[in-house]
Design a protein around this motif. Sequence first.
Motif: not given
Length: 180
Positions: A109-123, A158-168
């Motif tokens: 992301a840094a190489d691409l110059g991305a200022r906002t990055v969103a992650f799912p809960a990997i694995s 900003e680094v944003r975690f995007v969680l699919f459900d309320e429990a997560a």
Amino acid sequence: MTARITLVQGDITRQRADALVNAANSSLLGGGGVDGAIHRRGGPDILAECRALRASHHGKGLPTGQAVATTAGRLDADHVIHTVGPVWSATEDRSALLASCYRESLRVAADLGARTVAFPAISTGAYGWPLADAAHIAVRAVREALTAAPGPALAPDEVRFVLFDEAAYEVFEEALAATG
Ligand code: ADP
């Protein structure tokens, strides 16, 4: 200024961000869960680039813990960063590989110059990682990567975690509070 770590509950394919991270598998040819959703909503350009990447650089597939970027197709983002999470194991500690997914994705992301990055809960889906443990590893890895960034120019806003459900969402909220 250090990047903000934020949490939202929702579908990552509906997020606006410079880079959306995909919990891919090493084939880079799509799958279920987040991967399927990203390719469905993002359209065929993403898969075409994944195929080209696989052919040119990763004929044997993308190794676990690494990350590569493609177009985001029709998604509301500039890039999709594909990373391959480890399958959870009860007998082997693979947490360094899970941490690597976050670190390597942020490096790309840094190489691409991305200022906002969103992650799912990997694995934490098909790959079976217990959510609370995965959340702690994720939050710690992101914090470490942000601290280690060589300068504000390379750190995202900003680094944003995007969680699919309320429990997560709640589990990540606790992990963020615990490591704050
Ligand atoms: P993995 O194979 O790395 O476990 P999955 O896609 O099966 O990846 O699941 C990872 C996490 O993403 C799970 O917590 C799952 O609930 C969540 N998830 C599935 N679809 C989406 C989506 N569209 N947006 C955000 N998170 C999602």
